[in-house]
Motif scaffolding. Structure first.
Motif, PDB file in Angstrom:
ATOM      1  N   TYR A   1       0.829  -1.203   0.000  1.00 52.88           N
ATOM      2  CA  TYR A   1       0.000   0.000   0.000  1.00 52.88           C
ATOM      3  C   TYR A   1       0.869   1.260   0.000  1.00 52.88           C
ATOM      4  O   TYR A   1       0.691   2.149  -0.830  1.00 52.88           O
ATOM      5  CB  TYR A   1      -0.954   0.004   1.202  1.00 52.88           C
ATOM      6  N   PHE A   2       1.822   1.333   0.923  1.00 54.78           N
ATOM      7  CA  PHE A   2       2.609   2.563   1.049  1.00 54.78           C
ATOM      8  C   PHE A   2       3.497   2.805  -0.175  1.00 54.78           C
ATOM      9  O   PHE A   2       3.635   3.933  -0.635  1.00 54.78           O
ATOM     10  CB  PHE A   2       3.448   2.552   2.330  1.00 54.78           C
ATOM     11  N   ASN A   3       4.079   1.731  -0.706  1.00 55.62           N
ATOM     12  CA  ASN A   3       4.924   1.914  -1.897  1.00 55.62           C
ATOM     13  C   ASN A   3       4.099   2.396  -3.084  1.00 55.62           C
ATOM     14  O   ASN A   3       4.495   3.311  -3.808  1.00 55.62           O
ATOM     15  CB  ASN A   3       5.649   0.614  -2.250  1.00 55.62           C
ATOM     16  N   GLY A   4       2.925   1.774  -3.279  1.00 53.78           N
ATOM     17  CA  GLY A   4       2.076   2.145  -4.392  1.00 53.78           C
ATOM     18  C   GLY A   4       1.598   3.584  -4.258  1.00 53.78           C
ATOM     19  O   GLY A   4       1.642   4.368  -5.198  1.00 53.78           O
ATOM     20  N   ASN A   5       1.217   3.925  -3.056  1.00 57.86           N
ATOM     21  CA  ASN A   5       0.704   5.244  -2.772  1.00 57.86           C
ATOM     22  C   ASN A   5       1.752   6.319  -3.016  1.00 57.86           C
ATOM     23  O   ASN A   5       1.503   7.367  -3.598  1.00 57.86           O
ATOM     24  CB  ASN A   5       0.296   5.265  -1.291  1.00 57.86           C
ATOM     25  N   ARG A   6       2.957   6.025  -2.575  1.00 54.11           N
ATOM     26  CA  ARG A   6       4.072   6.953  -2.698  1.00 54.11           C
ATOM     27  C   ARG A   6       4.373   7.226  -4.164  1.00 54.11           C
ATOM     28  O   ARG A   6       4.569   8.363  -4.589  1.00 54.11           O
ATOM     29  CB  ARG A   6       5.279   6.312  -2.029  1.00 54.11           C
ATOM     30  N   LEU A   7       4.370   6.159  -4.956  1.00 53.88           N
ATOM     31  CA  LEU A   7       4.624   6.309  -6.389  1.00 53.88           C
ATOM     32  C   LEU A   7       3.572   7.181  -7.035  1.00 53.88           C
ATOM     33  O   LEU A   7       3.871   8.084  -7.810  1.00 53.88           O
ATOM     34  CB  LEU A   7       4.595   4.937  -7.053  1.00 53.88           C
ATOM     35  N   LYS A   8       2.299   6.889  -6.696  1.00 55.59           N
ATOM     36  CA  LYS A   8       1.192   7.634  -7.299  1.00 55.59           C
ATOM     37  C   LYS A   8       1.291   9.119  -6.973  1.00 55.59           C
ATOM     38  O   LYS A   8       1.198   9.967  -7.847  1.00 55.59           O
ATOM     39  CB  LYS A   8      -0.153   7.090  -6.777  1.00 55.59           C
ATOM     40  N   THR A   9       1.500   9.431  -5.683  1.00 56.53           N
ATOM     41  CA  THR A   9       1.551  10.831  -5.274  1.00 56.53           C
ATOM     42  C   THR A   9       2.728  11.543  -5.924  1.00 56.53           C
ATOM     43  O   THR A   9       2.598  12.658  -6.412  1.00 56.53           O
ATOM     44  CB  THR A   9       1.718  10.956  -3.745  1.00 56.53           C
ATOM     45  N   LEU A  10       3.875  10.879  -5.923  1.00 56.27           N
ATOM     46  CA  LEU A  10       5.053  11.536  -6.478  1.00 56.27           C
ATOM     47  C   LEU A  10       4.897  11.787  -7.973  1.00 56.27           C
ATOM     48  O   LEU A  10       5.244  12.848  -8.475  1.00 56.27           O
ATOM     49  CB  LEU A  10       6.291  10.696  -6.220  1.00 56.27           C
ATOM     50  N   ASP A  11       4.349  10.795  -8.676  1.00 58.78           N
ATOM     51  CA  ASP A  11       4.108  10.946 -10.113  1.00 58.78           C
ATOM     52  C   ASP A  11       3.248  12.151 -10.385  1.00 58.78           C
ATOM     53  O   ASP A  11       3.548  12.990 -11.238  1.00 58.78           O
ATOM     54  CB  ASP A  11       3.350   9.710 -10.630  1.00 58.78           C
ATOM     55  N   ASN A  12       2.179  12.214  -9.624  1.00 58.87           N
ATOM     56  CA  ASN A  12       1.211  13.278  -9.776  1.00 58.87           C
ATOM     57  C   ASN A  12       1.857  14.655  -9.521  1.00 58.87           C
ATOM     58  O   ASN A  12       1.716  15.586 -10.310  1.00 58.87           O
ATOM     59  CB  ASN A  12       0.075  12.993  -8.787  1.00 58.87           C
ATOM     60  N   LEU A  13       2.602  14.736  -8.420  1.00 61.77           N
ATOM     61  CA  LEU A  13       3.219  16.014  -8.057  1.00 61.77           C
ATOM     62  C   LEU A  13       4.308  16.394  -9.053  1.00 61.77           C
ATOM     63  O   LEU A  13       4.487  17.564  -9.393  1.00 61.77           O
ATOM     64  CB  LEU A  13       3.792  15.935  -6.645  1.00 61.77           C
ATOM     65  N   GLU A  14       5.029  15.401  -9.540  1.00 56.79           N
ATOM     66  CA  GLU A  14       6.097  15.690 -10.485  1.00 56.79           C
ATOM     67  C   GLU A  14       5.522  16.252 -11.788  1.00 56.79           C
ATOM     68  O   GLU A  14       6.060  17.192 -12.372  1.00 56.79           O
ATOM     69  CB  GLU A  14       6.883  14.408 -10.757  1.00 56.79           C
ATOM     70  N   ARG A  15       4.397  15.664 -12.161  1.00 52.95           N
ATOM     71  CA  ARG A  15       3.734  16.150 -13.379  1.00 52.95           C
ATOM     72  C   ARG A  15       3.310  17.604 -13.202  1.00 52.95           C
ATOM     73  O   ARG A  15       3.530  18.453 -14.061  1.00 52.95           O
ATOM     74  CB  ARG A  15       2.522  15.249 -13.679  1.00 52.95           C
ATOM     75  N   LYS A  16       2.747  17.899 -12.036  1.00 54.33           N
ATOM     76  CA  LYS A  16       2.318  19.276 -11.752  1.00 54.33           C
ATOM     77  C   LYS A  16       3.508  20.226 -11.721  1.00 54.33           C
ATOM     78  O   LYS A  16       3.426  21.360 -12.194  1.00 54.33           O
ATOM     79  CB  LYS A  16       1.596  19.329 -10.408  1.00 54.33           C
ATOM     80  N   ALA A  17       4.620  19.771 -11.147  1.00 53.20           N
ATOM     81  CA  ALA A  17       5.813  20.612 -11.064  1.00 53.20           C
ATOM     82  C   ALA A  17       6.317  20.935 -12.461  1.00 53.20           C
ATOM     83  O   ALA A  17       6.719  22.063 -12.758  1.00 53.20           O
ATOM     84  CB  ALA A  17       6.894  19.911 -10.249  1.00 53.20           C
ATOM     85  N   LYS A  18       6.275  19.944 -13.343  1.00 53.64           N
ATOM     86  CA  LYS A  18       6.733  20.167 -14.727  1.00 53.64           C
ATOM     87  C   LYS A  18       5.867  21.224 -15.409  1.00 53.64           C
ATOM     88  O   LYS A  18       6.387  22.130 -16.069  1.00 53.64           O
ATOM     89  CB  LYS A  18       6.683  18.858 -15.509  1.00 53.64           C
ATOM     90  N   GLN A  19       4.554  21.102 -15.234  1.00 45.40           N
ATOM     91  CA  GLN A  19       3.636  22.070 -15.853  1.00 45.40           C
ATOM     92  C   GLN A  19       3.922  23.480 -15.359  1.00 45.40           C
ATOM     93  O   GLN A  19       4.004  24.434 -16.126  1.00 45.40           O
ATOM     94  CB  GLN A  19       2.184  21.713 -15.515  1.00 45.40           C
ATOM     95  N   LEU A  20       4.106  23.573 -14.054  1.00 46.75           N
ATOM     96  CA  LEU A  20       4.336  24.873 -13.445  1.00 46.75           C
ATOM     97  C   LEU A  20       5.650  25.483 -13.939  1.00 46.75           C
ATOM     98  O   LEU A  20       5.711  26.648 -14.347  1.00 46.75           O
ATOM     99  CB  LEU A  20       4.362  24.701 -11.923  1.00 46.75           C
ATOM    100  N   LEU A  21       6.694  24.678 -13.942  1.00 44.55           N
ATOM    101  CA  LEU A  21       7.999  25.193 -14.335  1.00 44.55           C
ATOM    102  C   LEU A  21       8.046  25.503 -15.830  1.00 44.55           C
ATOM    103  O   LEU A  21       8.763  26.395 -16.270  1.00 44.55           O
ATOM    104  CB  LEU A  21       9.099  24.222 -13.911  1.00 44.55           C
ATOM    105  N   ASN A  22       7.247  24.781 -16.603  1.00 41.89           N
ATOM    106  CA  ASN A  22       7.073  25.114 -18.013  1.00 41.89           C
ATOM    107  C   ASN A  22       6.610  26.549 -18.173  1.00 41.89           C
ATOM    108  O   ASN A  22       7.150  27.314 -18.963  1.00 41.89           O
ATOM    109  CB  ASN A  22       5.980  24.222 -18.611  1.00 41.89           C
ATOM    110  N   LYS A  23       5.562  26.871 -17.416  1.00 43.60           N
ATOM    111  CA  LYS A  23       4.972  28.211 -17.491  1.00 43.60           C
ATOM    112  C   LYS A  23       6.024  29.270 -17.159  1.00 43.60           C
ATOM    113  O   LYS A  23       6.038  30.347 -17.713  1.00 43.60           O
ATOM    114  CB  LYS A  23       3.810  28.336 -16.487  1.00 43.60           C
ATOM    115  N   ILE A  24       6.886  28.919 -16.192  1.00 45.75           N
ATOM    116  CA  ILE A  24       7.843  29.906 -15.702  1.00 45.75           C
ATOM    117  C   ILE A  24       8.994  30.121 -16.675  1.00 45.75           C
ATOM    118  O   ILE A  24       9.446  31.234 -16.906  1.00 45.75           O
ATOM    119  CB  ILE A  24       8.370  29.491 -14.315  1.00 45.75           C
TER     120      ILE A  24
END
Ligand code: BLA
Length: 491
Positions: free
Chosen positions: A301-324
């Motif tokens: 559970y924790f490994n799967g969850n960690r991967l999902k959250t990090l993937d999601n946040l990394e994607r958001k970070a890329k979008q944000l930094l793109n804009k910048i």
């Protein structure tokens, strides 16, 4: 009298638990030297447990005993336990014998077991424990499941899931207790209650059973002056410090098993009994198996969850930094997206510095303090840093604490092209920690001497902790590192 908790923790690390030279009396122990084919050690209770004189076996050749030779032939070469365990019909049909190969010889545990094997009705629990956990709201039921099934197998009067915090203090996060016993749910215990030297033993042995805190330890007698390494045997005698602890808690017997995630100790299953409670090898074996399933379920559970959250946040970070960075002046773009950047780490303030230019939003230190922080950060070798209590590093900036306590920062030094620094700040968050007893009171005054001792009261004692922000989690820190990597790509 009070004692500094850090001093105490150091004191507690000094007891060499695995070299106690004695065992608990619920079994007898032999040590075999397989290189020299010799029985080198025996516990003094060998006669009462197995009906054999200790002196008769000591220094004898292993080959003189068929059941030892046969057991050895079935032992795997690897370390660990129990590689061999059976009802020793040849010896006595009510004796359980287990052999454990260690780095240094073979240990033989002999236990009386006059009870017939009980059938426990635990099929339902087994099935539930291997069902994947999908959502965080299923965790509580999952913890409860392991507690219930362990209760079926052992009958313990209180069983808990005890979770370690990053500083190795711990917290009861699930509990099953007989009625009338009160609750430890949510209480915190300092790291020194379970010193590292005791915690590390769980990596060598997946169970610690103390059937009777009043039982007298039994000496091990044998050849040479090297103490036998008892790390891997269930029979290892109990630290007097911990006996006192259990007595102070009003506990007569205890059982604990490690909760391991990705090879690391995440917590413990901790159980108490109001009266002495001897568990058979079969019961202990079941406990180990059930907790192993539970460990796997949590790990998944924790490994799967960690991967999902990090993937999601990394994607958001890329979008944000793109804009910048994709067009225009990055500093202006940062200015336009400050609130979004700040929200990334649940911060109360954010500042960016590019050479001499500073922009900031929310709660941030004033210009003067900010300059000091920036200069300090420039001198650090780490490119990602995080602190919960900034004023420890900047004691001469009293105004700082009034504004922020926590800081997470990343930097990119581009040499002549300048330096980029991002700072996230969090305000102080007063925390109430409900300790099980004042953790600073684990000493006794005897005559003139101050003696180290477990604390006597486990009554709830609330510490109000100030000066700290909410902690930056491992996930925050990992994400900050990723954030920096993505920026590097643009710069
Ligand atoms: C061991 N302390 C332990 C163990 C637990 C705890 C679970 C493992 C052995 C066992 O299962 O009983 C602590 N038990 C808890 C906690 C809860 C609980 C926190 O039920 C919460 C509900 N202890 C002290 C001090 C020292 C100390 C001051 O309070 C050191 C000076 C030491 N604790 C200590 C030692 C051991 C121990 C040495 C190892 C005991 C052994 O295995 O021989």
């Amino acid at each position: 009298k009070e004692m500094n908790i850090d001093e105490l923790a150091l004191q507690c690390e000094k007891e060499a638990l695995h070299h106690s030279g004695a065992i608990q009396p619920f079994g007898a122990l032999l040590r075999l030297d397989t290189d020299d084919n010799l029985i080198t050690h025996a516990s003094e209770n060998l006669p009462s447990i197995a009906g054999i004189e200790s002196s008769q076996m000591l220094e004898q050749s292993i080959d003189s005993y068929d059941w030892l030779r046969e057991g050895l032939s079935r032992l795997s070469d690897k370390y660990g336990k129990p590689f061999f365990w059976e009802r020793a019909v040849k010896l006595r049909d009510w004796l359980d014998v287990a052999m454990i190969r260690t780095e240094n010889g073979v240990l033989v545990e002999i236990e009386r077991n006059e009870l017939p094997d009980v059938h426990y009705d635990i099929q339902y629990y087994r099935q539930q424990l291997i069902k994947p956990i999908r959502e965080s709201n299923e965790l509580e039921a999952y913890h409860q499941m392991i507690l219930e099934v362990l209760n079926v197998v052992t009958g313990l009067s209180r069983i808990m899931v005890y979770r370690f915090h990053p500083d190795w203090s711990g917290e009861v996060i699930a509990e099953l207790a007989a009625s009338g016993l009160g609750s430890y749910m949510g209480l915190r215990y300092p790291a020194s209650d379970i010193p590292a030297i005791a915690r590390n033993l769980y990596l060598l042995n997946p169970i610690r059973s103390i059937p009777d805190i009043k039982a007298q330890p039994i000496p091990i007698i044998g050849l040479g002056d090297q103490p036998v390494d008892l790390s891997r045997t269930d029979l290892r005698s109990v630290s007097p410090m911990h006996i006192q602890y259990l007595e102070n808690m009003g506990v007569a017997a205890s059982l604990s098993l490690p909760i391991k995630l990705n090879g690391q100790l995440w917590g413990l299953i901790a159980g108490h009994h109001h009266a002495p409670l001897k568990l058979s090898r079969y019961q202990r074996h079941l406990c180990i198996e059930l907790v192993a399933s539970y460990n796997l379920g949590l790990t998944n559970y924790f490994n799967g969850n960690r991967l999902k959250t990090l993937d999601n946040l990394e994607r958001k970070a890329k979008q944000l930094l793109n804009k910048i960075f994709v067009s225009g002046n990055p500093l202006d773009n940062i200015d336009d997206n400050q609130r979004e950047i700040m929200a990334f780490f649940q911060a109360d303030g954010f500042a960016a510095i590019f050479d001499q230019d500073v922009i900031s939003v929310g709660s941030t230190p004033d210009m003067n303090d900010m300059a000091a922080i920036d200069a300090w950060f420039g001198r650090q070798t780490d490119e990602v840093v995080s602190y919960e209590k900034l004023c420890d590093i900047f004691p001469d900036y009293p105004l700082l604490l009034a504004i922020v306590s926590g800081m997470l920062a990343i930097k990119i030094d581009l040499g002549r092209r300048g330096n980029f620094r991002f700072f996230w700040f969090r305000k102080e968050e007063k925390q109430e920690i409900p300790w099980a007893g004042n953790p600073n009171k684990p000493i006794l005054e005897k005559a003139d001497a101050i003696v180290l001792s477990p604390r006597r009261s486990f009554e709830k004692w609330v510490e109000v902790r100030s000066g700290y922000s909410l902690p930056w989690t491992d996930q925050d820190k990992l994400l900050a590192t990723k954030f920096r990597k993505i920026m590097l790509h643009w710069l």
